[in-house]
Design an enzyme around this catalytic site. Structure first.
Site, mmCIF file in Angstrom:
data_model
loop_
_atom_site.group_PDB
_atom_site.id
_atom_site.type_symbol
_atom_site.label_atom_id
_atom_site.label_comp_id
_atom_site.label_asym_id
_atom_site.label_seq_id
_atom_site.Cartn_x
_atom_site.Cartn_y
_atom_site.Cartn_z
ATOM 1 C CG HIS A 206 24.847 37.578 29.082
ATOM 2 N ND1 HIS A 206 24.486 37.303 30.358
ATOM 3 C CD2 HIS A 206 26.195 37.440 29.024
ATOM 4 C CE1 HIS A 206 25.578 37.018 31.067
ATOM 5 N NE2 HIS A 206 26.622 37.098 30.280
ATOM 6 C CD GLU A 337 32.315 39.566 35.053
ATOM 7 O OE1 GLU A 337 31.486 40.229 34.396
ATOM 8 O OE2 GLU A 337 32.009 38.534 35.665
ATOM 9 C CD GLU A 373 31.161 37.213 39.055
ATOM 10 O OE1 GLU A 373 30.905 37.821 37.999
ATOM 11 O OE2 GLU A 373 30.783 36.054 39.288
ATOM 12 C CG HIS A 376 34.854 35.943 38.390
ATOM 13 N ND1 HIS A 376 34.574 36.683 37.269
ATOM 14 C CD2 HIS A 376 33.881 35.009 38.456
ATOM 15 C CE1 HIS A 376 33.494 36.219 36.683
ATOM 16 N NE2 HIS A 376 33.047 35.210 37.398
ATOM 17 C CG ASP A 444 27.248 37.525 37.687
ATOM 18 O OD1 ASP A 444 26.382 36.646 37.537
ATOM 19 O OD2 ASP A 444 28.263 37.606 36.970
HETATM 20 C C1 XUL Z 1 30.501 34.379 34.531
HETATM 21 C C2 XUL Z 1 30.108 35.766 34.755
HETATM 22 C C3 XUL Z 1 29.275 36.382 33.693
HETATM 23 C C4 XUL Z 1 29.622 37.792 33.398
HETATM 24 C C5 XUL Z 1 28.897 38.367 32.207
HETATM 25 O O1 XUL Z 1 31.236 33.840 35.553
HETATM 26 O O2 XUL Z 1 30.389 36.347 35.771
HETATM 27 O O3 XUL Z 1 27.949 36.257 34.049
HETATM 28 O O4 XUL Z 1 29.351 38.614 34.488
HETATM 29 O O5 XUL Z 1 29.101 37.641 31.070
HETATM 30 CO CO CO Z 2 30.029 38.305 36.412
#
Ligand code: XUL
Ligand code: CO
Length: 541
Positions: A206, A337, A373, A376, A444
């Protein structure tokens, strides 16, 4: 009154001086010395008052006091200069590295760790791969090309171990506790040494992870440029490339109502300016993708929210991003995402299906893919496999943020994936997708708060890489064996008939099908064979 003000000031300055001097360049400025220097005028004043008794005139007394005060002022100036000098970035002594005194680093950040090698499943070496053999070919491709591992700068180099209940637990030897530009550069060098030693060729960041904010947007962008220039140089002297960049649009208070979906037009504009810059630097670094994670693009309550307007704004924002990408000639894939909640109660990119439908509604399907992800996925009530398959069958599988949650903890714990069964399911989707390139597997994932040794950073990544490599090897076994695919094929074989083909081609209307039922009678329904499917799957692990 005069005395106590000085005392407090002295105490404060000496504490500050001590704090800055602690452990730096060997300077040890005694708290008591500074304190004594600051309160000396009071002592002299008192002594003179006693001695005075009418024998020294008031004028002489004032002159002596003035000289003492000038002398002390000079001493104080010296103290300030020493403090400023001592505050210059230094290298940690415990790594035995030589430091130039600037932000340059000489020596190694991980001196006791050598390049991680593949030693095979029987190895007991915690700093070796047991399953990931980068150059080995599996299913017609090198493992490194199936897996395209990437390190997430924010977790690996900015994760402090802090949680809502506790302070940071990680104090890496290269950190000086500041968010200075010099520190940012040193951290970037540590990132590249880590990547090289680990054997991961990609990284992600980021904007806010890698460079400190300035007072204005111009200053912030200039800081980013400085660190990015160094990153480009380090990429140039290695095989390391950028998987993706992104703008961090959720930490700063200005983003409390969201970024592209904020109720404030100034915030929408600020977010646009930030994404513009983040896309530029991603492009400059040769990034293969650019990610949008809508951290606060959602709501806490619909009572104060115009959801339709917010979604329209989000679509306009993404359209503008597509236009800018084309304008600057950036050919990387734009990725969204999905995440259902956290930090907001409801986030607009809830899951793969919701995001696919949003993209279709606004005519953005051809411009974006998804970054799935696993943690998620489970937060949205799905499995990672479900989300990957949903993305894949919609032609949207772009990248994976490789991690996992904890079934007993209800939030995004971002743990390294170590479940072999889960990894095999993930790899099933990836192999069916023909790989992820230009996407990859971005870790991540973060160390647990309680894992505080430098080697733990390596162990965590090695374990995550080995788990996915093992998943890939298992998929190869499943494909070679063929029984699971045969079970699925058999399950749908009644559609491999003339009528089935007519249905699938959209050529069987209801009247035609009613006629068939009258002719065939009650259909025979076969077993779903779930337990056999599970048995076949397990036998490959
Ligand atoms: C937050 C997340 C972030 C994104 C990038 O849950 O996964 O780190 O991958 O902003
Ligand atoms: Co992420």
């Amino acid at each position: 009154m005069r005395r106590s003000r000085r005392w407090r000031r002295a105490e404060q300055s000496s504490k500050e001086a001590n704090r800055r001097f602690k452990g730096r360049a060997g300077w040890a400025l005694s708290y008591e010395v500074v304190l004594t220097l600051f309160i000396l005028p009071d002592h002299v004043g008192s002594v003179l008052t006693l001695y005075d008794c009418g024998r020294i005139s008031l004028y002489v007394r004032k002159e002596i006091m003035k000289s003492v005060e000038i002398l002390l002022l000079l001493l104080c100036l010296k103290v300030v200069c020493l403090a400023a000098f001592a505050a210059a970035p230094t290298c940690p002594a415990d790594l035995g590295s030589v430091c130039s005194g600037s932000d340059e680093w000489e020596g190694e950040f991980f001196p006791s760790i050598h390049k991680i090698k593949y030693e095979g499943p029987s190895s007991k070496n915690r700093l070796a791969f047991k399953w990931y053999n980068a150059e080995e070919e599996i299913l017609g491709k090198k493992m490194k090309d199936w897996l395209r591992f990437s390190v997430a700068f924010w977790h690996t180099f900015r994760g402090s171990g802090a949680d809502p209940f506790g302070a940071p637990t990680k104090f890496w030897p290269w950190e000086d506790g500041t968010n200075s530009l010099a520190m940012a550069k040193r951290r970037m060098r540590a990132n590249f040494e880590f990547l090289e030693k680990l054997g991961a060729e990609l990284w992600c960041f980021h904007d806010k992870d890698i460079a400190p904010d300035g007072k204005t947007l111009e200053e912030t962008n200039a800081n980013l440029d400085e660190v990015v220039t160094l990153a480009k140089e380090l990429q140039g002297s290695s095989k390391i490339r950028l998987l993706w960049g992104t703008a961090q649009l959720f930490l700063h208070p200005r983003y409390m109502h969201g970024a592209a979906t904020s109720s404030e037009v100034g915030v929408y504009a600020y977010a646009a300016a930030q994404v513009k810059k983040a896309m530029e630097v991603t492009h400059y670094l040769g990034g293969e993708n650019y990610v949008f994670w809508g951290g606060r693009e959602g709501y806490q309550t619909l009572l104060n929210t115009d959801m339709e307007r917010e979604l329209n704004h989000l679509a306009r924002f993404l359209e503008a991003a597509v236009a800018y990408k084309k304008k600057i000639g950036f050919n990387g894939t734009l990725l969204i995402e999905p995440k259902p909640q956290e930090p907001t109660k409801h986030q607009y990119d809830w899951d793969a299906a919701t995001t696919a439908s949003f993209l279709r509604k606004y005519g953005l399907t051809g411009e974006f893919k998804l970054n799935i992800e696993c943690n998620h996925a489970t937060l949205s009530g799905h499995s990672c496999h479900h989300e990957l398959e949903t993305a894949r069958i919609n032609g949207l599988l772009g990248n994976i943020d490789a991690n996992t949650g904890d079934p007993q903890i209800g939030w995004d714990t971002d743990q390294f994936l170590t479940d072999i069964g889960e990894a095999t399911l993930v790899m099933l989707s990836v192999v069916r997708n023909g790989g992820l390139a230009p996407g990859g597997f971005n870790f991540d994932a973060k160390l647990r708060r309680e894992s505080t040794d430098v080697e733990d950073i390596f162990i965590a990544h090695i374990s995550g890489m080995d788990t996915l490599a093992r998943g890939l090897r298992n998929v190869a076994k499943l494909i070679e064996d063929g029984s699971l695919a045969e079970l699925v094929r058999k399950r749908y074989e009644t559609f491999d008939t003339e009528i089935g083909a007519q249905i699938e081609a959209g050529k069987a209307d209801f009247e035609f099908l009613e006629k068939k039922v009258l002719e065939w009678g009650e259909p025979k329904v076969a077993s779903g064979k779930q337990e056999l499917a599970e048995m076949l799957f397990q036998s490959a692990l």
